[in-house]
Motif scaffolding. Structure first.
Motif, PDB file in Angstrom:
ATOM      1  N   GLN A   1     -44.329  -5.744 -74.999  1.00  0.00           N
ATOM      2  CA  GLN A   1     -43.787  -6.761 -74.116  1.00  0.00           C
ATOM      3  C   GLN A   1     -42.368  -6.383 -73.723  1.00  0.00           C
ATOM      4  O   GLN A   1     -41.683  -5.658 -74.432  1.00  0.00           O
ATOM      5  CB  GLN A   1     -43.774  -8.129 -74.798  1.00  0.00           C
ATOM      6  N   HIS A   2     -41.955  -6.897 -72.565  1.00  0.00           N
ATOM      7  CA  HIS A   2     -40.589  -6.713 -72.090  1.00  0.00           C
ATOM      8  C   HIS A   2     -39.936  -8.091 -72.058  1.00  0.00           C
ATOM      9  O   HIS A   2     -40.327  -8.954 -71.268  1.00  0.00           O
ATOM     10  CB  HIS A   2     -40.573  -6.068 -70.702  1.00  0.00           C
ATOM     11  N   VAL A   3     -38.985  -8.283 -72.949  1.00  0.00           N
ATOM     12  CA  VAL A   3     -38.299  -9.565 -73.044  1.00  0.00           C
ATOM     13  C   VAL A   3     -36.879  -9.404 -72.518  1.00  0.00           C
ATOM     14  O   VAL A   3     -36.293  -8.315 -72.549  1.00  0.00           O
ATOM     15  CB  VAL A   3     -38.278 -10.083 -74.501  1.00  0.00           C
TER      16      VAL A   3
ATOM     17  N   VAL B   1     -35.292  -5.738 -72.878  1.00  0.00           N
ATOM     18  CA  VAL B   1     -35.652  -5.100 -74.141  1.00  0.00           C
ATOM     19  C   VAL B   1     -37.161  -4.878 -74.176  1.00  0.00           C
ATOM     20  O   VAL B   1     -37.942  -5.794 -73.890  1.00  0.00           O
ATOM     21  CB  VAL B   1     -35.222  -5.963 -75.348  1.00  0.00           C
ATOM     22  N   LYS B   2     -37.543  -3.662 -74.522  1.00  0.00           N
ATOM     23  CA  LYS B   2     -38.953  -3.345 -74.708  1.00  0.00           C
ATOM     24  C   LYS B   2     -39.306  -3.522 -76.185  1.00  0.00           C
ATOM     25  O   LYS B   2     -38.713  -2.882 -77.053  1.00  0.00           O
ATOM     26  CB  LYS B   2     -39.244  -1.906 -74.268  1.00  0.00           C
ATOM     27  N   GLU B   3     -40.250  -4.401 -76.468  1.00  0.00           N
ATOM     28  CA  GLU B   3     -40.696  -4.664 -77.832  1.00  0.00           C
ATOM     29  C   GLU B   3     -42.112  -4.120 -78.007  1.00  0.00           C
ATOM     30  O   GLU B   3     -43.012  -4.487 -77.266  1.00  0.00           O
ATOM     31  CB  GLU B   3     -40.667  -6.154 -78.149  1.00  0.00           C
ATOM     32  N   VAL B   4     -42.258  -3.250 -78.980  1.00  0.00           N
ATOM     33  CA  VAL B   4     -43.566  -2.655 -79.277  1.00  0.00           C
ATOM     34  C   VAL B   4     -43.946  -3.067 -80.692  1.00  0.00           C
ATOM     35  O   VAL B   4     -43.232  -2.786 -81.652  1.00  0.00           O
ATOM     36  CB  VAL B   4     -43.529  -1.122 -79.162  1.00  0.00           C
ATOM     37  N   THR B   5     -45.070  -3.754 -80.824  1.00  0.00           N
ATOM     38  CA  THR B   5     -45.570  -4.198 -82.124  1.00  0.00           C
ATOM     39  C   THR B   5     -46.553  -3.162 -82.656  1.00  0.00           C
ATOM     40  O   THR B   5     -47.575  -2.889 -82.032  1.00  0.00           O
ATOM     41  CB  THR B   5     -46.256  -5.568 -82.012  1.00  0.00           C
ATOM     42  N   VAL B   6     -46.217  -2.581 -83.803  1.00  0.00           N
ATOM     43  CA  VAL B   6     -47.043  -1.549 -84.429  1.00  0.00           C
ATOM     44  C   VAL B   6     -47.625  -2.127 -85.707  1.00  0.00           C
ATOM     45  O   VAL B   6     -46.887  -2.580 -86.588  1.00  0.00           O
ATOM     46  CB  VAL B   6     -46.221  -0.281 -84.738  1.00  0.00           C
TER      47      VAL B   6
ATOM     48  N   LYS C   1     -44.291   0.397 -63.371  1.00  0.00           N
ATOM     49  CA  LYS C   1     -43.801   1.205 -64.473  1.00  0.00           C
ATOM     50  C   LYS C   1     -42.307   0.943 -64.663  1.00  0.00           C
ATOM     51  O   LYS C   1     -41.572   0.709 -63.711  1.00  0.00           O
ATOM     52  CB  LYS C   1     -44.039   2.699 -64.204  1.00  0.00           C
ATOM     53  N   ALA C   2     -41.907   0.990 -65.893  1.00  0.00           N
ATOM     54  CA  ALA C   2     -40.497   0.772 -66.189  1.00  0.00           C
ATOM     55  C   ALA C   2     -39.663   1.904 -65.595  1.00  0.00           C
ATOM     56  O   ALA C   2     -40.014   3.065 -65.680  1.00  0.00           O
ATOM     57  CB  ALA C   2     -40.268   0.693 -67.696  1.00  0.00           C
ATOM     58  N   THR C   3     -38.566   1.537 -64.963  1.00  0.00           N
ATOM     59  CA  THR C   3     -37.688   2.539 -64.391  1.00  0.00           C
ATOM     60  C   THR C   3     -36.951   3.259 -65.503  1.00  0.00           C
ATOM     61  O   THR C   3     -36.772   2.740 -66.589  1.00  0.00           O
ATOM     62  CB  THR C   3     -36.671   1.862 -63.461  1.00  0.00           C
TER      63      THR C   3
ATOM     64  N   MET D   1     -42.001 -10.254 -67.535  1.00  0.00           N
ATOM     65  CA  MET D   1     -43.190 -10.853 -68.119  1.00  0.00           C
ATOM     66  C   MET D   1     -44.174 -11.255 -67.025  1.00  0.00           C
ATOM     67  O   MET D   1     -43.841 -12.073 -66.158  1.00  0.00           O
ATOM     68  CB  MET D   1     -42.805 -12.081 -68.939  1.00  0.00           C
ATOM     69  N   PRO D   2     -45.391 -10.688 -67.021  1.00  0.00           N
ATOM     70  CA  PRO D   2     -46.375 -11.138 -66.033  1.00  0.00           C
ATOM     71  C   PRO D   2     -46.819 -12.563 -66.322  1.00  0.00           C
ATOM     72  O   PRO D   2     -46.960 -12.974 -67.479  1.00  0.00           O
ATOM     73  CB  PRO D   2     -47.542 -10.150 -66.222  1.00  0.00           C
ATOM     74  N   VAL D   3     -47.019 -13.331 -65.281  1.00  0.00           N
ATOM     75  CA  VAL D   3     -47.448 -14.721 -65.449  1.00  0.00           C
ATOM     76  C   VAL D   3     -48.803 -14.789 -66.135  1.00  0.00           C
ATOM     77  O   VAL D   3     -49.046 -15.650 -66.981  1.00  0.00           O
ATOM     78  CB  VAL D   3     -47.493 -15.429 -64.074  1.00  0.00           C
TER      79      VAL D   3
END
Length: 595
Positions: free
Chosen positions: A375-377, A309-314, A418-420, A361-363
């Motif tokens: 973020q991608h959760v 899931v791609k989460e975008v905080t606006v 990049k997200a596929t 998630m990058p470390v």
């Protein structure tokens, strides 16, 4: 010299919530004092009284919001009790001036008539203290309902805010403990990831529902009892029946509390992930620990879905909105016959291949505190027929490739992949996905659509919110209709209420799509009514998808068919997944273009 730690946001939530809590309890004391006096006055003795004087005080006040007028009836009367004469001046138990309805005007009319005619009226006398009396002891629904909102809402909001602050402090301490126990392992740094067996993130909280139900009962039940026994609410004034709407709220919240209590007694499904962390391009493996109280039999099937899931905080001013978009999901089904039986329940194995190239998630981001706006959760959702609701878990999916080192020895951070694009789903996978959204789809062997039956259940979450909101909106319209508000306001509220109810009714339609060699047939039914439209395949230009509705952080997509005449026909709606609608449009395009 030791460095003093700075206060966190959770620390400020505690005193902030206590302010609301204490303010609500303060208003509650005044509210319950009126109720207690009513209960006490129920035992007072009715005696004749003579009205000596009466007056209707009109108080006009002006502020920044305009001019307001309040009314209060003042009277003096005398009465006899046990052979002695007493004087009184208390007219009703609701003290002070107000502008709710025409109560004061009606009371003044009655008292002034008896004063002018000299005919005795009646009053109620406290037998234990004859100097204390009142003329009208009826409970007023407008005053009680209005005042009950403050001791109801303020303590609940304040208590919950303070509690969230305490929970936040506890989670911060747990996070520090996990960082100490697992240095360099951010996939252990969330409260849900710290232990070997993970708990679902969307269960629990039954105590909160119970507290809210009990508090609503404490505030509203005595008020409704007072109005039923001796109040001004009744069938003669239909608007006064609004005072009994809290009974509906208590029943709805109590029903939710009972469901969650029963679910908590049956236990939660726990998740075990090994190895940890999970990475794209590898296999996710684990176990579900199913307690025996869930009573899942050998023939029951557990459905699991792993999704990215791609989460975008606006952030817009003080408002923050989180948008969620499913980039990929994988469905699996496992029979309980594959589970290993243990003393406390069953252990069901899980396995899911995660395609390479998906974002994780990058470390480095985890080590900085998860503060990125995008973020991608990863989540795991577990469904079964005997579960009250699906159980959702946060999955520790991290990008584990090491950073590159340049020739001069400096560390170079590897750019994030990049997200596929959305992955292809075949017909069988689409059938499983659509079934979750109450759409029964059928495809033939060539992956061409055959039929789709759309149940009204697909709008159930949104429809519940709309019914509650529209009910409140309609109540506001009724209040405006029975008040002195300008005619424009009842017109706006009435028109919008009718539109909202019409939208709710339209969501109850059942739709059926039939795909044949000749074209597309769209049929709908709503009770005894129905309709049917047929579109030839040569008149269909393309199939499109877009977002037509949002509820919270969920976006609902719609699939449309565009014809050569420029008309766009809605085929499918109420689908909260871009992955599903894009793959569906791809198969529909294949059907349209086939020879």
């Amino acid at each position: 010299m030791a460095r003093r730690q700075s206060a966190t946001g959770e620390t400020f939530l505690i005193p902030f919530g206590l302010v609301f809590l204490l303010a609500g309890l303060g208003v509650g004391i005044f509210y319950f004092s009126i109720l207690s006096r009513w209960y006490e006055a129920r035992g007072w003795v009715e005696v004749p009284c003579v009205i000596e004087s009466s007056d209707l005080q009109e108080r006009v006040s002006t502020d920044s919001d305009g001019t307001s007028t309040t009314y209060e009836v003042e009277a003096a009367y005398r009465y006899e009790y046990n052979g002695r004469t007493y004087k009184g001046d208390e007219v009703s138990l609701s003290l002070g001036a107000d502008s709710f309805g025409d109560h004061h005007q009606r009371v003044f009319s009655i008292l002034d008539e008896h004063r002018a005619s000299g005919r005795p009226f009646r009053c109620y006398v406290n037998p234990d203290l004859p100097e204390e009396s009142v003329i009208f002891r009826e409970a007023r629904w407008t005053i009680l309902l209005f005042m009950s909102l403050f001791p109801l809402v303020f303590p609940l909001v304040g208590g919950l805010v303070s509690l969230f602050g305490l929970i936040g402090l506890r989670q911060n301490r747990r996070l520090k403990d996990y960082k100490t126990r697992y240095p360099g392992q951010p996939w252990r740094w969330k409260p849900a990831w710290g232990e070997d067996w993970m708990r679902p993130k969307n269960t629990g909280g039954a105590w909160a529902w119970v507290v809210v139900t009990v508090w609503m009962g404490i505030i509203w039940l005595p008020m409704m009892h007072a109005l039923l026994v001796d109040g001004d609410a009744g069938m003669s004034n239909p608007l006064s029946l609004l005072a009994f709407l809290p009974a509906v709220a208590i029943l709805l919240v109590g029903r939710g509390a009972l469901k969650r209590l029963l679910a908590s007694r049956r236990g939660e499904i726990l998740l075990y992930v090994e190895p940890r962390p999970v990475s794209p391009g590898k296999v996710f493996q684990g176990y579900l620990g199913i307690p025996k109280h869930l009573t899942l039999g050998l023939h029951d099937v557990v459905e699991t879905e792993v999704r990215c899931v791609k989460e975008v905080t606006v952030r817009s001013g003080k408002n923050t909105t989180v948008r969620r978009e499913v980039l990929w999901s994988g469905l699996n089904q496992a029979a309980m016959s594959e589970a290993a039986r243990e003393g406390a329940g069953s252990r069901l194995p899980l396995r899911q291949e995660i395609p390479a190239g998906l974002p994780a998630m990058p470390v480095a981001l985890a080590e900085t505190g998860w503060k990125d706006a995008t973020q991608h959760v990863w989540e795991l959702e577990v469904r079964a027929n005997k579960l009250r609701q699906p159980m959702v878990y946060d999955l520790p999916v991290f990008e584990m490739e090491p950073a590159q080192v340049s020739a001069d020895g400096f560390r170079e951070d590897r750019p994030q992949k990049k997200a596929t694009p959305l992955l292809d789903l075949d017909a069988d996978e689409l059938v499983m996905h659509l079934k979750r959204y109450h759409v029964a789809a059928e495809f033939d062997g060539r992956e061409y659509p055959v039929s789709m039956d759309l149940s009204p259940k697909r709008f159930a979450p949104v429809r519940l919110f709309l019914v509650i909101f529209t009910s409140v909106w309609t109540v506001a319209f009724i209040i405006l209709l029975n008040s002195d508000a300008p005619g424009l306001f009842p017109l706006i509220w009435g028109g919008s209420s009718a539109m909202l109810w019409w939208m709710i009714v339209m969501q109850m339609k059942r739709k059926r799509l039939r795909f044949t060699d000749d074209g597309l047939e769209v049929a709908w039914s709503l009770g005894p009514w129905g309709g049917r439209q047929v579109y030839e395949r040569r008149h269909l230009v393309q199939f499109l998808n877009s977002v037509n509705m949002s509820s919270g952080s969920t976006q609902y997509h719609v699939v449309k068919a565009e014809t050569t005449f420029g008309k766009k026909v809605i085929l499918l709606d109420g689908i909260p997944s871009a992955l599903v609608v894009e793959n569906l449009c791809r198969l529909l395009e294949r059907w349209r273009k086939q020879a």
